[in-house]
Design an enzyme around this catalytic site. Structure first.
Site, PDB file in Angstrom:
ATOM      1  N   THR A   1     -30.972 -13.039 -20.947  1.00  0.00           N
ATOM      2  CA  THR A   1     -30.612 -12.821 -19.541  1.00  0.00           C
ATOM      3  C   THR A   1     -30.521 -11.317 -19.325  1.00  0.00           C
ATOM      4  O   THR A   1     -30.283 -10.565 -20.269  1.00  0.00           O
ATOM      5  CB  THR A   1     -29.244 -13.447 -19.210  1.00  0.00           C
ATOM      6  OG1 THR A   1     -28.259 -12.793 -20.007  1.00  0.00           O
ATOM      7  CG2 THR A   1     -29.226 -14.928 -19.494  1.00  0.00           C
TER       8      THR A   1
ATOM      9  N   TRP B   1     -13.584 -17.907   2.030  1.00  0.00           N
ATOM     10  CA  TRP B   1     -14.726 -17.230   1.420  1.00  0.00           C
ATOM     11  C   TRP B   1     -15.708 -16.723   2.474  1.00  0.00           C
ATOM     12  O   TRP B   1     -15.995 -17.402   3.455  1.00  0.00           O
ATOM     13  CB  TRP B   1     -15.467 -18.205   0.481  1.00  0.00           C
ATOM     14  CG  TRP B   1     -14.767 -18.367  -0.828  1.00  0.00           C
ATOM     15  CD1 TRP B   1     -13.618 -17.745  -1.210  1.00  0.00           C
ATOM     16  CD2 TRP B   1     -15.166 -19.201  -1.915  1.00  0.00           C
ATOM     17  NE1 TRP B   1     -13.277 -18.149  -2.478  1.00  0.00           N
ATOM     18  CE2 TRP B   1     -14.214 -19.038  -2.941  1.00  0.00           C
ATOM     19  CE3 TRP B   1     -16.239 -20.056  -2.139  1.00  0.00           C
ATOM     20  CZ2 TRP B   1     -14.290 -19.703  -4.149  1.00  0.00           C
ATOM     21  CZ3 TRP B   1     -16.326 -20.718  -3.337  1.00  0.00           C
ATOM     22  CH2 TRP B   1     -15.354 -20.544  -4.349  1.00  0.00           C
TER      23      TRP B   1
HETATM   24  P1  ADP Z   1     -29.294 -12.468 -14.748  1.00  0.00           P
HETATM   25  O1  ADP Z   1     -28.475 -13.723 -14.653  1.00  0.00           O
HETATM   26  O2  ADP Z   1     -29.000 -11.721 -15.988  1.00  0.00           O
HETATM   27  O3  ADP Z   1     -29.284 -11.621 -13.509  1.00  0.00           O
HETATM   28  P2  ADP Z   1     -31.606 -14.069 -14.187  1.00  0.00           P
HETATM   29  O4  ADP Z   1     -32.923 -13.540 -13.921  1.00  0.00           O
HETATM   30  O5  ADP Z   1     -31.508 -15.262 -15.019  1.00  0.00           O
HETATM   31  O6  ADP Z   1     -30.804 -12.913 -14.870  1.00  0.00           O
HETATM   32  O7  ADP Z   1     -30.901 -14.252 -12.796  1.00  0.00           O
HETATM   33  C1  ADP Z   1     -30.520 -15.490 -12.291  1.00  0.00           C
HETATM   34  C2  ADP Z   1     -29.677 -15.269 -11.062  1.00  0.00           C
HETATM   35  O8  ADP Z   1     -30.422 -14.630 -10.029  1.00  0.00           O
HETATM   36  C3  ADP Z   1     -29.199 -16.557 -10.435  1.00  0.00           C
HETATM   37  O9  ADP Z   1     -28.082 -17.069 -11.099  1.00  0.00           O
HETATM   38  C4  ADP Z   1     -28.897 -16.101  -9.019  1.00  0.00           C
HETATM   39  O10 ADP Z   1     -27.622 -15.493  -8.915  1.00  0.00           O
HETATM   40  C5  ADP Z   1     -29.952 -15.061  -8.759  1.00  0.00           C
HETATM   41  N1  ADP Z   1     -31.052 -15.684  -8.006  1.00  0.00           N
HETATM   42  C6  ADP Z   1     -32.182 -16.221  -8.472  1.00  0.00           C
HETATM   43  N2  ADP Z   1     -32.951 -16.712  -7.477  1.00  0.00           N
HETATM   44  C7  ADP Z   1     -32.268 -16.478  -6.332  1.00  0.00           C
HETATM   45  C8  ADP Z   1     -32.508 -16.754  -4.939  1.00  0.00           C
HETATM   46  N3  ADP Z   1     -33.620 -17.343  -4.519  1.00  0.00           N
HETATM   47  N4  ADP Z   1     -31.560 -16.380  -4.065  1.00  0.00           N
HETATM   48  C9  ADP Z   1     -30.430 -15.758  -4.460  1.00  0.00           C
HETATM   49  N5  ADP Z   1     -30.155 -15.467  -5.742  1.00  0.00           N
HETATM   50  C10 ADP Z   1     -31.053 -15.819  -6.669  1.00  0.00           C
END
Ligand code: ADP
Length: 537
Positions: free
Chosen positions: A183, A442
């Site tokens: 991640t 929230w």
């Molecule tokens: P990291 O968790 O280290 O940032 P990731 O690439 O796995 O790396 O990120 C996943 C996170 O990105 C999700 O948990 C979410 O918070 C955010 N994310 C992914 N897609 C979207 C989206 N379409 N809209 C908003 N947030 C998103």
């Protein structure tokens, strides 16, 4: 039924046999295009498998890559996993300490990298004792005369040229580990997610579905999302499965280079994070350009601002499908496409559904829960922690899984906060660590950011919650203005009127030159909160 284990090598074998002359086009790191077919790629992957064996790689070993989207990286995806070893894609945009941590945690035995990253690899190498060989992804002609690596620097093409392509892919249990991705550490230290052949194959089928990528043997697919990030959203596996032509853009991710490839190769489908598409949109507008073949793209990784979705649809005739996922979900979780009943809704309401993160694809189940773990209703209003489960959702992190990451009854806590409506459309309101709690209620920072970037003078916006004597927390809007634009705080706050509840409107606006980002281009709100520590409204 036959007990045929699901294996990654079978995808390429299938494409080589049934889509033998379908092309893979890739932009070389050294410049120029490389063009070959699935048939030829399969032969090279077999040569690479033999070269890996000759270097001592055995099933279960980790092999690291630091590379762009190109044909050699594609070959590594197949040869390493095909052998039963683990293809560990590493994100070069992480900080050096994170990279060293990741390579040591994975105990990579080999590291394959593009020429761009030689200076970086030279810095990392002394701290990565597990790496036995360093391999440059190039041909003999482009090998550097000197380098500062411990030991010999090997040439990728030369390793392959030594081997014949007479390799047979071994057959093994489909639960064998196939690849590893960490991640990006937006909220914590990077954590390893280990995928299996089974999870990857099931995810590839899911990615192909009509309400997901909907790609066929008539599609030309260009993944902008880098192959060092979550197996590039499944595209390198989904394309051979469906016999799509694959176009790999190499290091050139600027709007002009992408547009040139879209047009010259007849690209119909693409995928990437919002930042890239904002750049492309501006480029298209400036030159009054139109795409000749591009029809559809997936935008995810961060919230897709409604303004972007609308502009691609109305100005460029390209359908954006908003998707949500994470490293831990392989990564596809939800995609926003309409149901028949939604087509009767007024255009504006349809648009609002498309702005959401979307409905689950088969293979993923989700729910939202309150602080006590009680399931919340699907009414599009109640929001709570988003939990997921399924055969391509992480069961345990590679090495340490933080306590409480999985619930006792087997759900994975995403760390995202969301609503789910009666039709199953999920909408993210925040990451749990970014939630703003004002007077016990929230406020969604994502919703406020999306509205701010819809203002014509705003280039980028972030909303964070900061301590407030009366309300415990209030939202602060932090804005980067577009060059030459001089919008005031008052005007931006007025822009929220009538669009959100009055108590959601940020309590103040601050203007900055730029916002802090993570290695993957996400807003780094932990840093922003530090920057504004002690702020008084
Ligand atoms: P990291 O968790 O280290 O940032 P990731 O690439 O796995 O790396 O990120 C996943 C996170 O990105 C999700 O948990 C979410 O918070 C955010 N994310 C992914 N897609 C979207 C989206 N379409 N809209 C908003 N947030 C998103």
């Amino acid at each position: 039924m036959m007990q045929t284990p699901l294996r990654i090598a079978a995808l390429l074998e299938h494409a080589a046999k049934w889509h033998a002359d379908t092309e893979i086009v890739s932009r070389n790191t050294e410049g120029g295009l490389h063009r070959y077919t699935y048939h030829a790629a399969h032969l090279r992957a077999k040569q690479l498998a033999k070269a890996l064996l000759a270097l001592g790689i055995r099933p279960g070993d980790r092999v690291g890559t630091l590379a762009w989207n190109n044909h050699r990286h594609f070959e590594l995806y197949y040869a390493v996993s095909g052998l039963g070893a683990v293809c560990h894609t590493i994100n070069p945009r992480l900080f050096a300490e994170q990279l060293i941590y990741i390579i040591n945690d994975a105990q990579d035995r080999l590291l394959f990298f593009d020429a761009t990253f030689l200076p970086l690899v030279e810095k990392l190498a002394p701290h990565c004792p597990s790496v036995e060989y360093w391999v440059l992804l190039t041909d003999r002609m482009h090998m550097p005369a000197t380098h500062n690596l411990p030991g010999e620097l090997l040439c990728y093409d030369e390793l392959l040229d030594r081997e014949a392509a007479d390799f047979e892919w071994p057959v093994f249990d489909e639960n064998t580990a196939s690849s590893l991705c960490y991640t990006s550490g937006t909220t914590d230290q990077p954590k390893g997610v280990l995928y299996s052949h089974r999870s990857t194959l099931l995810h590839s089928y899911a990615a192909s579905l009509p309400d997901c990528f909907n790609c066929s043997a008539r599609d030309v697919v260009l993944p902008v999302v880098p192959m060092f990030h979550v197996n590039a959203w499944g595209i390198p596996y989904m394309t051979p499965l469906n016999g799509c032509k694959l176009v790999l853009p190499g290091p050139g991710l600027d709007a002009a280079s992408l547009f040139e490839l879209f047009e010259s190769e007849g690209v119909t489908f693409s995928a990437g994070v919002p930042t890239i598409w904002f750049g492309l949109l501006q480029f298209m507008r400036e030159g009054k350009r139109q795409f000749s073949t591009l029809r559809r793209m997936i935008v995810g990784g961060a919230a897709c601002p409604p303004a972007l979705l609308r502009a691609f649809d109305e100005e460029l005739g390209v359908e954006i499908r908003h998707a949500w996922g994470m490293t831990e979900t392989s990564p596809l979780g939800t995609v926003s496409t309409l149901k028949t009943k939604n087509l009767a809704l007024p255009a504006e309401e349809q648009q609002q559904l498309k702005n959401k993160q979307g409905r689950v694809i088969f293979g993923v189940d989700m729910k939202i829960v309150d602080d006590a773990g009680r399931e919340l209703p699907h009414d599009g209003v109640a929001f709570g922690d988003l939990l997921v489960r399924g055969p391509f959702i992480v069961g345990d992190y590679y090495h340490a899984t933080p306590p409480g990451q999985l619930t006792a009854d087997g759900w994975f806590r995403t760390g995202d906060v969301a609503t789910i409506d009666a039709d199953g459309f999920m909408q993210l309101t925040d990451r749990s660590k970014d939630v703003i709690k004002s007077g016990g209620e929230w406020i969604s920072s994502i919703a406020l950011e999306n509205l701010a970037v819809a203002h014509p003078a705003v280039a980028e916006a972030a909303v964070i919650g900061l301590p407030h004597p009366k309300w415990s927390e209030r939202p602060l809007l932090v804005v980067v203005r577009k060059p030459g634009q001089d919008v005031s705080a008052e005007e931006l706050l007025r822009f929220y009127e009538g669009k959100v509840a009055p108590w959601w409107v940020p309590s103040a606006v601050e203007f900055v030159e730029q916002l802090p980002h993570t290695a993957t281009g996400k807003l780094l709100k932990t840093q922003l909160r530090k920057d504004f520590a002690g702020y008084e409204f």
